[in-house]
Write an enzyme that holds these catalytic residues in place. Structure first.
Site, PDB file in Angstrom:
ATOM      1  N   GLY A  42     -11.380  -2.770   2.840  1.00 35.77           N
ATOM      2  CA  GLY A  42     -11.939  -1.656   3.589  1.00 35.77           C
ATOM      3  C   GLY A  42     -11.482  -1.648   5.049  1.00 35.77           C
ATOM      4  N   PRO A  81      -9.459  -0.890   8.374  1.00 30.29           N
ATOM      5  CG  PRO A  81     -10.258  -0.205  10.458  1.00 30.29           C
ATOM      6  CD  PRO A  81     -10.399  -1.274   9.435  1.00 30.29           C
ATOM      7  CG  HIS A  87      -1.830  -1.474  -7.569  1.00 30.08           C
ATOM      8  ND1 HIS A  87      -0.904  -1.395  -6.566  1.00 30.08           N
ATOM      9  CD2 HIS A  87      -1.355  -2.360  -8.453  1.00 30.08           C
ATOM     10  CE1 HIS A  87       0.086  -2.224  -6.842  1.00 30.08           C
ATOM     11  NE2 HIS A  87      -0.162  -2.819  -7.974  1.00 30.08           N
ATOM     12  CG  ASP A 133      -1.795  -1.195   1.307  1.00 33.80           C
ATOM     13  OD1 ASP A 133      -2.325  -1.608   0.270  1.00 33.80           O
ATOM     14  OD2 ASP A 133      -1.909  -1.750   2.416  1.00 33.80           O
ATOM     15  CB  THR A 173      -7.250 -10.568   1.608  1.00 32.71           C
ATOM     16  OG1 THR A 173      -6.498 -11.407   0.720  1.00 32.71           O
ATOM     17  CG2 THR A 173      -6.395  -9.419   2.084  1.00 32.71           C
TER      18      THR A 173
HETATM   19  P1  GDP Z   1      -0.428   0.300  -3.807  1.00 31.75           P
HETATM   20  O1  GDP Z   1      -1.058  -1.021  -3.642  1.00 31.75           O
HETATM   21  O2  GDP Z   1       1.009   0.293  -3.406  1.00 31.75           O
HETATM   22  O3  GDP Z   1      -0.639   0.864  -5.171  1.00 31.75           O
HETATM   23  O4  GDP Z   1      -1.116   1.307  -2.800  1.00 31.75           O
HETATM   24  P2  GDP Z   1      -2.665   1.588  -2.521  1.00 31.75           P
HETATM   25  O5  GDP Z   1      -3.358   1.921  -3.769  1.00 31.75           O
HETATM   26  O6  GDP Z   1      -3.254   0.544  -1.660  1.00 31.75           O
HETATM   27  O7  GDP Z   1      -2.540   2.850  -1.556  1.00 31.75           O
HETATM   28  C1  GDP Z   1      -2.096   4.056  -1.963  1.00 31.75           C
HETATM   29  C2  GDP Z   1      -3.227   5.058  -1.734  1.00 31.75           C
HETATM   30  O8  GDP Z   1      -2.683   6.326  -1.575  1.00 31.75           O
HETATM   31  C3  GDP Z   1      -4.180   5.183  -2.900  1.00 31.75           C
HETATM   32  O9  GDP Z   1      -5.471   5.478  -2.422  1.00 31.75           O
HETATM   33  C4  GDP Z   1      -3.617   6.353  -3.697  1.00 31.75           C
HETATM   34  O10 GDP Z   1      -4.590   7.024  -4.471  1.00 31.75           O
HETATM   35  C5  GDP Z   1      -3.125   7.212  -2.599  1.00 31.75           C
HETATM   36  N1  GDP Z   1      -1.913   7.994  -2.909  1.00 31.75           N
HETATM   37  C6  GDP Z   1      -0.835   7.598  -3.620  1.00 31.75           C
HETATM   38  N2  GDP Z   1       0.097   8.566  -3.594  1.00 31.75           N
HETATM   39  C7  GDP Z   1      -0.412   9.573  -2.840  1.00 31.75           C
HETATM   40  C8  GDP Z   1       0.113  10.828  -2.401  1.00 31.75           C
HETATM   41  O11 GDP Z   1       1.250  11.217  -2.692  1.00 31.75           O
HETATM   42  N3  GDP Z   1      -0.700  11.581  -1.603  1.00 31.75           N
HETATM   43  C9  GDP Z   1      -1.943  11.194  -1.225  1.00 31.75           C
HETATM   44  N4  GDP Z   1      -2.644  11.997  -0.444  1.00 31.75           N
HETATM   45  N5  GDP Z   1      -2.455  10.003  -1.614  1.00 31.75           N
HETATM   46  C10 GDP Z   1      -1.696   9.212  -2.408  1.00 31.75           C
END
Ligand code: GDP
Length: 424
Positions: free
Chosen positions: A303, A305, A41, A13, A130
């Site tokens: 979902g 936390p 993602h 994440d 999960t």
């Molecule tokens: P992944 O599995 O590594 O792609 O990560 P996730 O999608 O689970 O979590 C990343 C979350 O952070 C997503 O909801 C993105 O839209 C959000 N996100 C990514 N980069 C940024 C950032 O620089 N700032 C903010 N506020 N949100 C970000």
């Protein structure tokens, strides 16, 4: 040509999907090489907000080919649902855009059941699965008890194979867990509903990638989860059941001889962790709640936390080493804008002694965080696009992290949108 892999440095994440979505501009092919639909993602771009689970993030860019390699847990049911979902939002998702390896093993319907049954048996000692069937799937793959996607093209042999697997798996379902057995009719329905629709996407992706390589195309590899969830190098047994490390990309993609030119490690500006297992830097109470709210830290798939904490330099340095990261992307720096002082987990204390080495998994339970504080910048930086426009305290935080973990931070992300990025 360039072969770049984007990997998570921490517990997952970190914002890998967001980085892949940004970088796909320069790449012709995006490949997923491990894991399944058990994580997510989240990508936000001009087409909308997407929660991708198995599909490579390149599916959202026109003209980019996407590959699901032999190393993934190919769940036909989830994949059909995901293809339908992105199509409903205007993404084409045709067999030209998506290639599935004929050597990818299929996640069978009982894998999900077995995951849930085993977690229920474990009761309060759960691994925090999960329940997408990933662990039973990979165990069966290594026991050679799954079906390869390419077998769908040999219907007679496939039925013989499935019947054998069914008889074997029903023993476990009924006699170990007291659950209902599967029937061939159930499998026939599964084949018709979920396997037939994905057949047009299945091909020899190894040959496809070899051709792309010989034509000088740029290939981007996209990992799921992070270094600390790697089956071999993570916080075993609270890992996932596949290798999340960059080194696995050539194997799981289908081109074992491939040399990677770049490894981009994605690090979050603070720590989050979904599920069970040791999380040394964890914060609790109101402080944790505030950070969770500020970063909207709830699982993309479940979902749930997320557990939160300050950036963990010990774990991050280890993650950088394990991944062999050549550069880093620091994400979600904007989230820390509300903090007057920013906590940092600088070292661990294990059995009374301070250390900056990431301990053996068994020792992690006894490790405590050594927290230091840095000045915050106390303002909204989500509109900043140039390094020199960042407040000095934010630049100091970025420099401090890269010095501590041993790799340059070349991207600083200040928002979820594609262009909310600072290049250094
Ligand atoms: P992944 O599995 O590594 O792609 O990560 P996730 O999608 O689970 O979590 C990343 C979350 O952070 C997503 O909801 C993105 O839209 C959000 N996100 C990514 N980069 C940024 C950032 O620089 N700032 C903010 N506020 N949100 C970000």
């Amino acid at each position: 040509m360039s072969n770049c892999v984007i990997v998570g440095i921490n517990w997952g994440d970190e914002g890998k999907g967001r980085m892949v979505d940004l970088l796909t501009e320069k790449y012709n092919v995006v490949v997923r090489y491990q894991g399944g639909g058990n994580a997510g993602h989240t990508v936000v771009n001009e087409k909308g907000k997407f929660a991708l689970h198995l599909l490579p993030s390149g599916i959202l860019r026109e003209g980019v080919a996407n590959v699901l390699g032999n190393g993934v847990a190919l769940d036909p049911e989830n994949l059909c649902a995901e293809i339908k979902d992105v199509r409903s939002k205007g993404v084409e998702g045709s067999p030209d855009d998506l290639k599935i390896s004929d050597r990818a093993s299929l996640l069978l319907p009982w894998h999900r059941d077995l995951d849930a049954l085993e977690e229920a048996r474990l009761a309060d000692r759960q691994y925090g699965s999960t329940k997408q069937g990933i662990a039973p799937f990979y165990s069966d793959k290594y026991q050679k008890k799954t079906v390869l996607a390419g077998e769908l093209f040999y219907p007679d042999e496939l039925r013989v194979h499935l019947r054998e697997l069914l008889e074997w798996k029903n023993l476990t379902l009924t006699r170990v867990y007291g659950a209902k057995p599967y029937t061939m009719e159930m499998l026939e329905r599964w084949l018709a509903d979920f396997c037939e629709p994905i057949k047009p996407y299945i091909c020899d992706t190894g040959a496809y990638l070899a051709k792309a390589e010989s034509e000088g195309k740029n290939v981007l590899f996209e990992a799921q989860l992070g270094a600390l969830r790697d089956l071999d190098f993570g916080i075993y047994p609270y890992t996932t059941s596949s290798n999340t490390t960059a080194a696995y990309a050539p194997i799981g993609a289908g081109l074992p001889s491939l040399r990677l030119t770049d490894v981009v490690g994605v690090v979050k500006a603070y720590s989050t962790c979904v599920g069970e297992g040791p999380f040394v830097c964890e914060m609790f109470g109101a402080e944790a709640e505030k950070l969770r709210e500020a970063g909207a830290e709830y699982g993309a798939k479940t979902g749930r936390p997320r557990r939160v904490g300050p950036i963990d330099l010990v774990a991050t340095r280890y993650g950088v080493e394990v991944q062999g990261a050549t550069k880093l992307a620091l994400t979600k720096l904007d989230v820390l804008g509300y903090l007057p002082k920013i906590p940092v987990c600088a070292r661990y204390r294990v059995n009374g002694a301070e250390t900056d080495r990431f301990p053996f998994p068994t020792e992690l339970e006894a490790a405590e965080p050594v927290i230091e504080y840095m000045d915050g910048w106390g303002c909204d930086i989500s509109g900043v696009r140039r390094w020199e426009d960042l407040p000095e305290a934010a630049r100091r935080y970025v420099r401090y992290i890269e010095d501590a973990v041993g790799a340059p931070i070349t991207y600083v992300s200040v928002g979820p949108e594609r262009d909310s990025i600072i290049l250094r």
